[in-house]
Design a protein around this motif. Structure first.
Motif, PDB file in Angstrom:
ATOM      1  N   GLU A 103      -3.130 -12.694   2.940  1.00 47.50           N
ATOM      2  CA  GLU A 103      -3.067 -11.971   1.659  1.00 47.50           C
ATOM      3  C   GLU A 103      -2.483 -10.578   1.872  1.00 47.50           C
ATOM      4  OE1 GLU A 103      -6.903 -13.528  -0.853  1.00 47.50           O
ATOM      5  OE2 GLU A 103      -7.362 -12.264   0.879  1.00 47.50           O
ATOM      6  N   LEU A 104      -2.911  -9.932   2.928  1.00 45.60           N
ATOM      7  CA  LEU A 104      -2.412  -8.581   3.222  1.00 45.60           C
ATOM      8  C   LEU A 104      -0.901  -8.592   3.456  1.00 45.60           C
ATOM      9  CD1 LEU A 104      -3.251  -5.582   3.729  1.00 45.60           C
ATOM     10  CD2 LEU A 104      -3.308  -6.156   6.167  1.00 45.60           C
ATOM     11  N   GLU A 105      -0.417  -9.697   4.040  1.00 44.91           N
ATOM     12  CA  GLU A 105       1.025  -9.824   4.280  1.00 44.91           C
ATOM     13  C   GLU A 105       1.812  -9.881   2.973  1.00 44.91           C
ATOM     14  OE1 GLU A 105       2.157 -13.206   6.770  1.00 44.91           O
ATOM     15  OE2 GLU A 105       0.984 -12.213   8.355  1.00 44.91           O
ATOM     16  N   LYS A 106       1.238 -10.534   1.955  1.00 42.73           N
ATOM     17  CA  LYS A 106       1.948 -10.687   0.677  1.00 42.73           C
ATOM     18  C   LYS A 106       1.770  -9.478  -0.232  1.00 42.73           C
ATOM     19  CE  LYS A 106       1.468 -15.688   0.702  1.00 42.73           C
ATOM     20  NZ  LYS A 106       0.230 -16.482   0.759  1.00 42.73           N
ATOM     21  N   PHE A 107       0.726  -8.719  -0.007  1.00 43.72           N
ATOM     22  CA  PHE A 107       0.340  -7.617  -0.886  1.00 43.72           C
ATOM     23  C   PHE A 107       1.463  -6.592  -1.153  1.00 43.72           C
ATOM     24  CE2 PHE A 107      -1.437  -3.292  -1.000  1.00 43.72           C
ATOM     25  CZ  PHE A 107      -2.230  -3.329  -2.139  1.00 43.72           C
ATOM     26  N   PRO A 108       2.186  -6.100  -0.122  1.00 44.24           N
ATOM     27  CA  PRO A 108       3.219  -5.097  -0.408  1.00 44.24           C
ATOM     28  C   PRO A 108       4.321  -5.603  -1.338  1.00 44.24           C
ATOM     29  CG  PRO A 108       2.705  -5.108   1.929  1.00 44.24           C
ATOM     30  CD  PRO A 108       2.034  -6.308   1.334  1.00 44.24           C
ATOM     31  N   GLU A 109       4.737  -6.851  -1.158  1.00 42.55           N
ATOM     32  CA  GLU A 109       5.787  -7.403  -2.013  1.00 42.55           C
ATOM     33  C   GLU A 109       5.294  -7.543  -3.459  1.00 42.55           C
ATOM     34  OE1 GLU A 109       8.930  -7.832  -2.011  1.00 42.55           O
ATOM     35  OE2 GLU A 109       9.061  -9.128  -3.791  1.00 42.55           O
ATOM     36  N   VAL A 110       4.029  -7.896  -3.638  1.00 39.92           N
ATOM     37  CA  VAL A 110       3.480  -8.025  -4.999  1.00 39.92           C
ATOM     38  C   VAL A 110       3.383  -6.654  -5.668  1.00 39.92           C
ATOM     39  CG1 VAL A 110       1.447  -8.690  -6.360  1.00 39.92           C
ATOM     40  CG2 VAL A 110       2.183 -10.130  -4.444  1.00 39.92           C
ATOM     41  N   VAL A 111       2.810  -5.694  -4.963  1.00 38.70           N
ATOM     42  CA  VAL A 111       2.534  -4.392  -5.589  1.00 38.70           C
ATOM     43  C   VAL A 111       3.789  -3.509  -5.640  1.00 38.70           C
ATOM     44  CG1 VAL A 111       1.192  -2.253  -5.393  1.00 38.70           C
ATOM     45  CG2 VAL A 111       0.093  -4.466  -5.002  1.00 38.70           C
ATOM     46  N   PHE A 112       4.459  -3.354  -4.513  1.00 39.02           N
ATOM     47  CA  PHE A 112       5.586  -2.419  -4.450  1.00 39.02           C
ATOM     48  C   PHE A 112       6.908  -3.083  -4.838  1.00 39.02           C
ATOM     49  CE2 PHE A 112       2.338  -0.771  -1.632  1.00 39.02           C
ATOM     50  CZ  PHE A 112       2.324   0.584  -1.911  1.00 39.02           C
ATOM     51  N   SER A 134       5.484   3.579 -10.767  1.00 40.75           N
ATOM     52  CA  SER A 134       5.920   4.886 -10.237  1.00 40.75           C
ATOM     53  C   SER A 134       4.958   5.393  -9.175  1.00 40.75           C
ATOM     54  CB  SER A 134       6.013   5.956 -11.313  1.00 40.75           C
ATOM     55  OG  SER A 134       6.216   5.430 -12.555  1.00 40.75           O
ATOM     56  N   ILE A 135       3.662   5.128  -9.371  1.00 40.83           N
ATOM     57  CA  ILE A 135       2.644   5.633  -8.441  1.00 40.83           C
ATOM     58  C   ILE A 135       1.718   4.500  -8.005  1.00 40.83           C
ATOM     59  CG2 ILE A 135       0.857   7.433  -8.082  1.00 40.83           C
ATOM     60  CD1 ILE A 135       3.213   8.766  -9.245  1.00 40.83           C
ATOM     61  N   VAL A 136       1.386   4.480  -6.716  1.00 38.15           N
ATOM     62  CA  VAL A 136       0.374   3.552  -6.203  1.00 38.15           C
ATOM     63  C   VAL A 136      -0.639   4.373  -5.398  1.00 38.15           C
ATOM     64  CG1 VAL A 136      -0.097   1.520  -4.750  1.00 38.15           C
ATOM     65  CG2 VAL A 136       2.086   1.678  -5.977  1.00 38.15           C
ATOM     66  N   VAL A 137      -1.910   4.150  -5.654  1.00 33.54           N
ATOM     67  CA  VAL A 137      -2.959   4.817  -4.868  1.00 33.54           C
ATOM     68  C   VAL A 137      -3.733   3.742  -4.103  1.00 33.54           C
ATOM     69  CG1 VAL A 137      -5.071   6.210  -4.956  1.00 33.54           C
ATOM     70  CG2 VAL A 137      -3.193   6.708  -6.535  1.00 33.54           C
ATOM     71  N   ALA A 192       1.280   2.149   5.964  1.00 28.18           N
ATOM     72  CA  ALA A 192       1.694   2.750   4.695  1.00 28.18           C
ATOM     73  C   ALA A 192       3.130   3.279   4.770  1.00 28.18           C
ATOM     74  CB  ALA A 192       0.732   3.879   4.326  1.00 28.18           C
ATOM     75  N   LEU A 193       3.478   3.888   5.885  1.00 28.63           N
ATOM     76  CA  LEU A 193       4.836   4.436   6.034  1.00 28.63           C
ATOM     77  C   LEU A 193       5.869   3.314   6.059  1.00 28.63           C
ATOM     78  CD1 LEU A 193       4.084   7.291   8.582  1.00 28.63           C
ATOM     79  CD2 LEU A 193       5.054   7.601   6.279  1.00 28.63           C
ATOM     80  N   GLU A 194       5.537   2.232   6.752  1.00 28.54           N
ATOM     81  CA  GLU A 194       6.441   1.092   6.828  1.00 28.54           C
ATOM     82  C   GLU A 194       6.608   0.449   5.439  1.00 28.54           C
ATOM     83  OE1 GLU A 194       8.529   0.047   8.778  1.00 28.54           O
ATOM     84  OE2 GLU A 194       8.900  -2.010   8.112  1.00 28.54           O
ATOM     85  N   THR A 195       5.487   0.307   4.705  1.00 29.27           N
ATOM     86  CA  THR A 195       5.539  -0.241   3.351  1.00 29.27           C
ATOM     87  C   THR A 195       6.382   0.657   2.446  1.00 29.27           C
ATOM     88  OG1 THR A 195       3.354  -1.203   3.687  1.00 29.27           O
ATOM     89  CG2 THR A 195       4.073  -0.980   1.406  1.00 29.27           C
ATOM     90  N   ALA A 196       6.159   1.954   2.531  1.00 27.98           N
ATOM     91  CA  ALA A 196       6.900   2.911   1.708  1.00 27.98           C
ATOM     92  C   ALA A 196       8.401   2.843   2.023  1.00 27.98           C
ATOM     93  CB  ALA A 196       6.364   4.320   1.942  1.00 27.98           C
ATOM     94  N   ARG A 197       8.729   2.750   3.289  1.00 26.64           N
ATOM     95  CA  ARG A 197      10.136   2.701   3.712  1.00 26.64           C
ATOM     96  C   ARG A 197      10.811   1.442   3.158  1.00 26.64           C
ATOM     97  NH1 ARG A 197      13.180   0.278   7.009  1.00 26.64           N
ATOM     98  NH2 ARG A 197      11.487  -1.019   7.785  1.00 26.64           N
ATOM     99  N   CYS A 198      10.104   0.352   3.259  1.00 28.47           N
ATOM    100  CA  CYS A 198      10.615  -0.950   2.809  1.00 28.47           C
ATOM    101  C   CYS A 198      10.941  -0.975   1.328  1.00 28.47           C
ATOM    102  CB  CYS A 198       9.513  -1.978   3.051  1.00 28.47           C
ATOM    103  SG  CYS A 198       9.983  -3.301   4.055  1.00 28.47           S
ATOM    104  N   TYR A 199      10.109  -0.325   0.504  1.00 25.57           N
ATOM    105  CA  TYR A 199      10.240  -0.431  -0.950  1.00 25.57           C
ATOM    106  C   TYR A 199      10.664   0.869  -1.621  1.00 25.57           C
ATOM    107  CZ  TYR A 199       8.072  -4.953  -0.189  1.00 25.57           C
ATOM    108  OH  TYR A 199       7.813  -6.235   0.249  1.00 25.57           O
TER     109      TYR A 199
END
Ligand code: SAM
Length: 231
Positions: free
Chosen positions: A113-122, A128-131, A167-174
């Motif tokens: 689930e954690l693997e899919k989470f960034p693609e779903v949310v970001f 505009s904002i994710v916390v 978080a940095l990797e997710t941010a960079r990706c999206y």
């Protein structure tokens, strides 16, 4: 105040700063944060998502309009929807939000689930904002009685470096920027331990064009909507 209240207050402060009109709370549990956000006058749409319907329903009556709400001027219309679903799945009802909050959610996700989470949310929701908040494992030795994890349902607890690199990797990706903060200060002289709850605030770098908002998003609905209280 207790830590959970500090986390909710943190979100309220973010709402005060960015004035989002549409807010989605993922892993909303008993809807306490949604209930608090009901009183933020900038918000027109509130949505909650959780994988567990029984916990969502426990106190959801609090989201129903109060008698006084009907006396409010019509320009303040608030719609609240609750959805039964997983943050590992895309659903079109999750599109169009300005702010998405994930408070103490990610540490409950299975690896898949954690693997899919960034693609779903970001990637898909792309607000505009994710916390995102999660426990800081470096703080655990300061908490009485915590051996491995703070809660038996936690699948992992990250230290500051682990959370920040994810978080940095997710941010960079999206194409988001991310800043780190938290709630629950460490004792004096132990600053390196960091906050008890670590928080990443992600801000989308480029405004979303209406094209990017809708292209490739003809996804089938998978969530079940639990209810629509509105005022
Ligand atoms: N956000 C709330 C808060 O801060 O008080 C509740 C956090 S609670 C510790 C974690 C919540 O995440 C639980 O209500 C759980 O049912 C939900 N959850 C776990 N896995 C989920 C998933 N895959 N999709 C949606 N919600 C999930």
């Amino acid at each position: 105040p207790p830590l959970y209240k500090q986390r909710y207050q943190f979100v309220k402060d973010i709402v005060g700063k960015y004035k989002p009109k549409k807010v989605a709370d993922l892993g909303c549990s008993d809807c306490t944060l949604l209930w608090m956000l009901k009183f933020c006058s900038c918000i027109e749409v509130l949505a909650g998502v959780d994988i567990c319907t029984s916990v969502m329903k426990e106190k959801m009556h609090r989201l129903s309009p109060l008698p006084g709400d009907y006396l409010q001027p019509a320009e303040r219309r608030l719609t609240i929807t609750l959805h039964h679903g997983s943050v590992a799945h895309k659903d079109p009802c999750m599109l169009g939000f300005d702010l998405v909050t994930c408070i103490e959610l990610i540490e409950h996700l299975e690896e898949s689930e954690l693997e899919k989470f960034p693609e779903v949310v970001f990637g898909f929701m792309a607000p505009s904002i994710v916390v995102i908040s999660t426990p800081n494992s470096e703080f655990n030795p300061l908490l009485p009685g915590v051996t491995l994890f703070r809660h038996p349902d936690h699948k992992f607890e990250w230290n500051q470096a682990q959370f920040q690199s994810w978080a940095l990797e997710t941010a960079r990706c999206y194409d988001y920027s991310v800043e780190f903060t938290g709630v629950g200060h460490p004792p004096t002289g132990m600053k390196n331990v960091g906050f008890c709850t670590q928080i990443g605030v992600f801000v989308r770098k480029y405004p979303q064009t209406s094209q990017s908002a809708h292209s490739d998003k003809s996804t089938e609905a998978v969530y079940k909507t639990a209810m629509y209280p509105s005022l």
